[in-house]
Design an enzyme around this catalytic site. Sequence first.
Site, short mmCIF file in Angstrom:
data_model
loop_
_atom_site.label_atom_id
_atom_site.label_comp_id
_atom_site.label_asym_id
_atom_site.label_seq_id
_atom_site.Cartn_x
_atom_site.Cartn_y
_atom_site.Cartn_z
N LYS A 125 36.50 46.41 18.96
CA LYS A 125 37.35 46.52 17.78
C LYS A 125 36.48 46.73 16.56
O LYS A 125 35.31 46.33 16.56
CB LYS A 125 38.15 45.23 17.59
N ASP A 165 44.75 51.06 13.92
CA ASP A 165 45.27 49.68 13.87
C ASP A 165 45.86 49.55 12.45
O ASP A 165 46.12 50.58 11.81
CB ASP A 165 44.15 48.65 14.13
P1 NDP Z 1 50.44 49.41 10.16
O1 NDP Z 1 49.37 49.39 9.16
O2 NDP Z 1 51.07 50.69 10.55
O3 NDP Z 1 51.62 48.42 9.74
C1 NDP Z 1 51.41 47.08 9.51
C2 NDP Z 1 52.69 46.46 8.96
O4 NDP Z 1 52.53 45.05 8.87
C3 NDP Z 1 53.02 46.93 7.56
O5 NDP Z 1 54.41 46.91 7.38
C4 NDP Z 1 52.33 45.90 6.70
O6 NDP Z 1 52.88 45.77 5.43
C5 NDP Z 1 52.50 44.65 7.50
N1 NDP Z 1 51.35 43.76 7.29
C6 NDP Z 1 50.07 44.04 7.56
N2 NDP Z 1 49.26 43.04 7.21
C7 NDP Z 1 50.05 42.12 6.69
C8 NDP Z 1 49.81 40.86 6.15
N3 NDP Z 1 48.57 40.33 6.06
N4 NDP Z 1 50.87 40.15 5.73
C9 NDP Z 1 52.12 40.66 5.81
N5 NDP Z 1 52.42 41.88 6.32
C10 NDP Z 1 51.39 42.58 6.75
O7 NDP Z 1 49.82 48.68 11.44
P2 NDP Z 1 50.34 48.69 12.96
O8 NDP Z 1 51.82 48.79 12.99
O9 NDP Z 1 49.53 49.67 13.69
O10 NDP Z 1 49.87 47.25 13.46
C11 NDP Z 1 50.72 46.10 13.41
C12 NDP Z 1 50.20 45.05 14.38
O11 NDP Z 1 50.23 45.60 15.71
C13 NDP Z 1 48.77 44.58 14.17
O12 NDP Z 1 48.67 43.24 14.58
C14 NDP Z 1 47.97 45.46 15.14
O13 NDP Z 1 46.74 44.86 15.49
C15 NDP Z 1 48.94 45.48 16.31
N6 NDP Z 1 48.76 46.57 17.26
C16 NDP Z 1 48.76 47.88 16.88
C17 NDP Z 1 48.65 48.88 17.81
C18 NDP Z 1 48.71 50.32 17.44
O14 NDP Z 1 48.66 51.15 18.35
N7 NDP Z 1 48.83 50.68 16.19
C19 NDP Z 1 48.47 48.57 19.24
C20 NDP Z 1 48.57 47.18 19.54
C21 NDP Z 1 48.69 46.23 18.59
P3 NDP Z 1 52.35 46.70 4.21
O15 NDP Z 1 53.01 48.02 4.40
O16 NDP Z 1 52.78 45.98 2.99
O17 NDP Z 1 50.86 46.75 4.36
O1 2IT Z 2 45.33 46.46 19.18
C1 2IT Z 2 45.36 47.53 19.83
O2 2IT Z 2 45.50 47.55 21.05
C2 2IT Z 2 45.26 48.79 19.07
N1 2IT Z 2 45.18 48.76 17.85
C3 2IT Z 2 45.22 50.09 19.80
C4 2IT Z 2 43.83 50.37 20.30
C5 2IT Z 2 43.61 51.73 20.91
O3 2IT Z 2 42.45 51.97 21.28
O4 2IT Z 2 44.54 52.53 21.03
#
Ligand code: NDP
Ligand code: 2IT
Length: 443
Positions: A125, A165
Amino acid sequence: MSYVSETLEQLIAKNPGEAEFHQAAREVLESLEPVIDANPAYRKNAILERITEPDRQIMFRVPWIDDKGVAHVNRGFRVQFNNAIGPYKGGLRLHPSVTLGTIKFLGFEQIFKNSLTGLPIGGGKGGSDFDPKGKSDREVFEFCRSFMTELYKYIGADVDVPAGDIGTGAREIGFMYGTYKKITGLYEGVLTGKGLTYGGSLARTEATGYGLLYLTQAMLEAHGQSLKGKTAAISGAGNVAIYAAEKATALGAKVVTMSDSNGWIYDKDGIDLAAVKEIKEVKRARLTEYKNYRPKSEYSASGHVWQVKCDVALPCATQNELNLDDAKALVKNKCTAVAEGANMPTTAEATEYLIKNGILFAPGKAANAGGVATSALEMSQNSQRLNWTFEEVDTRLHGIMVNIYRQAAAAAEKYGHKDNLVVGANIAGFTKVADAMLAQGIQ
Ligand code: NDP
Ligand code: 2IT
């Protein structure tokens, strides 16, 4: 003292100030007790000490110049945790809260998640404390280029393959990919989540959210339930939350909440996802604007979405966003299932409370593995120099998520914790990696 307690004690002493890493390590290691007891070879070969110590942690300076000509310095990270079963794989988080401890918790979780997918990917990561919010495209480009001028030394299609992420989406991946290619001259699948015109995979954008719902559906079906007619509460309004809401709706549920870091929306008639996509994906704006699309909806700048009555809760924003009070509200409101789209969104106390109260609970490393699984499918397509159809990728994703549910459920039952998917996912994910480490000698 047990081997697990001893390892945890050393880990906390050696990694002071990394509370999130301690939390993730404690959850995994404590649930491994039965497997560790049954296999003395793990202790003899220092498997726990080795699996909790990253292969390497890279930290670097990322200087960039803003639109006014002023220079800034951020800190960049890449933690290459474990490559026993494949090249390091995991996302890059861009958020002002990022520290080494954040990246280590995420990298550690990634080892087991990636193992559960059944695909050949190790755990890693990275990220930075850079905040893309409010920056111009040029400023984001400057940052991404600077970040990659250092990171490129450590990654490669067969070495370490970063992805998106929090804060890293298609725009950032494009800028980073362009920089990697410019420096190295290599056109290779060094990043996933790429645009469709230059090596990206269909369904990668949707994969984490869709996968979350495929696993939730498998878990509900195993208990004679389905998503049809259920009310779902979702937090977040980013990549994971949006496509979780889309698939939940397609499977017959009604999504009534979403949130961003400023507040949350409640729309009792069901969230208008086209409006959320326009606000978040096109305008990069705040959810306060949702009221302009749906005047009857409610916006709240305080509290959490979990106080709303729902059948299924899907935390899709960030770590530790669902606490004990929230868990109590969910139980009181007769919620039946919680599935984690985010990484470690439920605090340890809340997880324990939910499980004790009979709520079906799917931990992130199982439930959100669809994103990284589809990233691995993107790597396969890049190696083959082919593109698969949306249906082909989506069908594979569905199969992978159902298989993850079955593996985790089977491991839980085998080790005397029937229906406890926290224990099951940790054991199933761990066993494959640990056995590969044993086979490869003390490295
Ligand atoms: P994005 O940046 O697309 O979206 C994140 C969302 O969560 C936004 O709405 C954001 O609000 C909110 N957010 C982020 N940080 C905070 C915080 N500290 N407090 C409150 N709200 C917060 O990220 P993802 O959707 O990609 O990721 C969301 C979660 O999913 C994370 O935990 C990530 O690690 C996990 N994840 C993501 C994957 C992926 O493929 N993208 C795969 C597996 C897990 P704002 O718009 O105000 O920033
Ligand atoms: O937390 C996760 O699994 C991700 N942000 C996706 C990682 C990836 O390599 O697609």
